[in-house]
Design a protein around this motif. Structure first.
Motif, short mmCIF file in Angstrom:
data_model
loop_
_atom_site.label_atom_id
_atom_site.label_comp_id
_atom_site.label_asym_id
_atom_site.label_seq_id
_atom_site.Cartn_x
_atom_site.Cartn_y
_atom_site.Cartn_z
N VAL A 167 -0.91 10.96 -5.81
CA VAL A 167 -1.47 9.62 -5.58
C VAL A 167 -0.58 8.59 -6.29
O VAL A 167 -0.25 7.54 -5.72
N GLN A 168 -0.15 8.92 -7.50
CA GLN A 168 0.74 8.00 -8.23
C GLN A 168 2.07 7.83 -7.49
O GLN A 168 2.60 6.73 -7.37
N PHE A 169 2.59 8.96 -6.97
CA PHE A 169 3.86 8.91 -6.25
C PHE A 169 3.73 8.03 -5.00
O PHE A 169 4.59 7.20 -4.70
N THR A 170 2.60 8.19 -4.29
CA THR A 170 2.35 7.41 -3.09
C THR A 170 2.27 5.92 -3.43
O THR A 170 2.80 5.07 -2.71
N GLU A 171 1.62 5.62 -4.56
CA GLU A 171 1.51 4.23 -5.02
C GLU A 171 2.90 3.64 -5.27
O GLU A 171 3.20 2.52 -4.88
#
Ligand SMILES: Cc1ncc(COP(=O)(O)O)c(C=O)c1O
Length: 401
Positions: free
Chosen positions: A342-346
């Motif tokens: 999720v952090q990477f996608t952000e």
């Protein structure tokens, strides 16, 4: 994406789907959207002409609850042409509001309070909430990365007296894997073990990507399986096959008895599906009977283009076997591998201007350390090229200097 538990809600942990959230964010940020699974290219003009023809011909009032009979006849012809069993369009095919409504109606038809239904994680997000709304308990069994294969022994152990439904998705979103003939035989053996008694196990086969298989693979459909074709709801989507996700036209094929139960739900839910759109699809299939056959090659070229353009990105790209997605593993990328998906996608949407979908929302319990995101290849070549250019430039700036 959750906004906190709500004790009055029937689905307290369910928020807006990750697909909607990411598409909204992509618009806000002006990002290239290779997240949500929908085409950004125009439909075949011949299909648009069919809509105008259907409206002019008077298909503007309620369609039959079960679906346009001419369309259902064309669907039945398509199934037998693909080696499936003979299907009665009158009593075994129901046109629904996208594949989603068939999934929902099938689940409501079969699952009751206290029943259990088995799904495989990562799982398309429509199954679990529908099972819980029916009063059932959803049992999640993981498919193990990197190949996302079924562990049928584990499934056998998970089956109880309460098991009423097993949901499979083939080709699989988001795993991009396809089931083998052996998988279907193993599933059939488990269903046969329970027997036909008064609590048989029903299969819900989500086959919306039935025509999107790569590298010469053949779709192993429950419709072509002697045992499974007699105990399954098989779900399909014209949205996927004809690149018209916004039309919301799908269908469910199931034996008469199962169909009768599904229609009891469908008629008080969607009731019937847009009359001109059903007739337009019927006309289109009559005028272009091989339209469905082109889809596999079409998406295969797009998958190859995206993979080639991401070759220097540092992402690992597991081979996609089917569906219109490509997974990307960033676990070996220094500077990014410590981020969860999720952090990477952000970071990708905020800093690279590209919207992708994290894999963890497809799990009840995401595997620790999973570093995989999903990209959709059902996009214009320019979109795929630009997305790959931005991703590669962001992840490996030095490599493209
Ligand atoms: C695996 C899977 N099943 C079902 C659906 C729903 O299909 P439809 O858009 O026709 O409702 C989708 C759509 O993305 C999907 O990926």
């Amino acid at each position: 994406m959750n906004s906190g538990p709500d004790t009055k809600s029937k689905l307290p942990d369910v928020g807006t789907t990750i697909f909607t959230v990411m598409s909204r964010r992509a618009i806000e940020q002006g990002a290239v959207n290779v997240g949500q699974g929908f085409p950004d290219y125009p439909i075949d003009p011949a299909l648009a002409t069919c809509v105008a023809d259907a409206i002019a011909a008077g298909f503007n009032q309620y369609a039959p609850m079960e679906g346009n009979i001419g369309l259902r006849a064309a669907i039945a012809t398509g199934i037998s042409a693909a080696g499936g069993r003979a299907v009665d369009p009158e009593s075994e095919i129901t046109v629904s509001c996208g594949g989603t409504e068939s999934i929902y109606s099938a689940i409501q038809a079969v699952v009751g309070p206290g029943d259990e239904a088995i799904v495989f994680d990562p799982a398309y997000d429509a199954y679990d909430p529908a099972i819980r709304l029916a009063g059932g308990r959803c049992i999640h069994i993981p498919l193990a990365a990197p190949h996302f294969r079924y562990d049928w022994e584990r499934v056998r152990r998970a089956i109880s007296d309460r098991t009423r439904l097993i949901v499979i998705n083939n080709p699989h979103n988001p795993a991009t894997s396809v089931a083998t003939a052996g998988d279907l035989d193993a599933l059939a053996a488990l269903v046969l073990e329970r027997g036909k008694g008064d609590r048989p196990i029903t299969v819900l086969a989500d086959e919306v990507y039935e025509h999107v298989l790569y590298d010469g693979r053949k779709h192993q459909s429950v419709m072509n399986h002697e045992v499974l074709s007699s105990c399954s709801y098989a779900v399909y989507s014209f949205g996927k096959t004809l690149h018209i996700t916004g039309w919301r036209v799908g269908y469910c094929v199931a034996p008469t008895e199962l169909t009768r139960e599904l229609r009891k739900v469908h008629q008080f839910n969607a009731f019937s599906i847009a009359a001109p759109l059903q007739e337009a699809i019927r006309l289109y299939l009559e005028r272009h009977p091989d339209a469905w056959r082109r889809v596999g090659a079409f998406f295969s070229a797009k998958r190859d283009l995206l993979r080639a353009r991401l070759a220097d990105s540092g992402l690992e790209l597991p081979p996609a076997q089917g569906s219109y997605f490509q997974l990307a593993d960033y676990g070996r990328l220094a500077g990014f591998s410590s981020l969860d998906d999720v952090q990477f996608t952000e970071k990708l949407i905020n800093e690279a201007g590209v919207a992708v979908i994290p894999l963890s929302p497809f799990y009840r319990e995401p595997p620790a350390g999973m570093r995989i995101v999903r990209l959709c290849v059902a996009k214009r070549d320019e979109t795929l090229i630009e997305a790959a250019r931005r991703i590669s430039g962001y992840l490996r700036p030095g490599a493209h200097a």
